[in-house]
Design an enzyme around this catalytic site. Sequence first.
Site, PDB file in Angstrom:
ATOM      1  CG  MET A  18      -2.161   7.125  -8.981  1.00  0.00           C
ATOM      2  SD  MET A  18      -3.868   6.807  -8.441  1.00  0.00           S
ATOM      3  CE  MET A  18      -3.992   7.958  -7.052  1.00  0.00           C
ATOM      4  CD  GLN A  70       6.888   8.136  -8.336  1.00  0.00           C
ATOM      5  OE1 GLN A  70       6.157   8.370  -9.291  1.00  0.00           O
ATOM      6  NE2 GLN A  70       6.863   6.981  -7.661  1.00  0.00           N
ATOM      7  CB  CYS A 100       6.353   4.628 -14.466  1.00  0.00           C
ATOM      8  SG  CYS A 100       5.316   5.242 -15.818  1.00  0.00           S
ATOM      9  N   GLY A 212      -0.933  -1.850  -4.707  1.00  0.00           N
ATOM     10  CA  GLY A 212      -1.474  -2.637  -5.802  1.00  0.00           C
ATOM     11  C   GLY A 212      -2.792  -3.313  -5.448  1.00  0.00           C
ATOM     12  NE  ARG A 234      -5.967   1.180 -10.639  1.00  0.00           N
ATOM     13  CZ  ARG A 234      -6.064  -0.033 -11.149  1.00  0.00           C
ATOM     14  NH1 ARG A 234      -6.907  -0.265 -12.135  1.00  0.00           N
ATOM     15  NH2 ARG A 234      -5.321  -1.021 -10.695  1.00  0.00           N
TER      16      ARG A 234
END
Length: 335
Positions: A18, A70, A100, A212, A234
């Site tokens: 993230m 990443q 992204c 997700g 999140r």
Amino acid sequence: MQRQSQISAQKSFAVAPMIDWTDRHCRFFHRRLTGRALLYTEMIVADAAIHGDRERLLGFDRSEHPVALQLGGSDPHKLAQAAEIGAGYGYDEINLNVGCPSDRVQSGTFGACLMKTPEVVAAGVAAMKARVSVPVTVKSRIGVDEQDIETALDALAGAAWSAGADALWVHARKAWLQGLSPKENREIPPLDYDRVYRLKKANPDRFIGINGGILSLEEAATHLKTVDGVMLGRGAYQNPALLAGVDAFLEERAPEPVDFHGLIEAMAEYADRHISQGGRLSHVTRHMIGLFHGFDGARRYRQILSSKATRPGAGSEILREAFAAVDLATRRDAA
């Protein structure tokens, strides 16, 4: 901690990469809560890894293993070079971002844009595989814009695997490259877990992980009945105490009580080291705001960190002060 690859026949749990969140301080904190979850860096653009301040961008504490780097990019030569640099730093996995949707990555024709050019993904994966011995993986969406998600995801997955990709992590939403912000792209396109399930059913011998909208270990358990790995973003960041149950979850045993006192002391000592090297307390504590979600006193804990940790000269005593406001004996549905 012993280094290990998470690309195996065992079910896997990962904390998603993230941007602006999963930096080295966040990962150090998360590792204090779980020994088995695979942690990811923020997306690092290949050019930055090659030409930028490598220690700032790529450095990490050895306790973070297993940890994956990443990368963002579309040039096979640059991706291979950046992957080799990352492997040299000791990362356990190199992951290519194909998900992204930000304007920044669109202008560089990488990230989610690569869903439109599976052959470019294949070239990048093949180039990285030729340069590193650690696993090379891909994280994608199920499609972008008006793409048919059946053909788009199959094409992307097939290209990645043909080039030797060791795993595919799929964020089970489309990305809309025009009209939605990155934040909206994480929330507005509907989730389609069944599409990822269909991909796994058609490819039973391939490692396929899902990402997700997953917010709990109970939801993760449901997904792991079908796919090989679950990745929380999140949900793990905003409620990090959830991570304390991951090891027991994966090992199918009863979870142990969290040693919050030991955790806070470990983080206070880490913050002191960071501050002594010129850093600020808030660089560390900003990732800890949600730690006591549901406990009596959590609001006061958040207030102290939010107001005092950002002050010039703030030290680890602020973290201990905030922790003292939490009543560990009283947990409620809302803090």
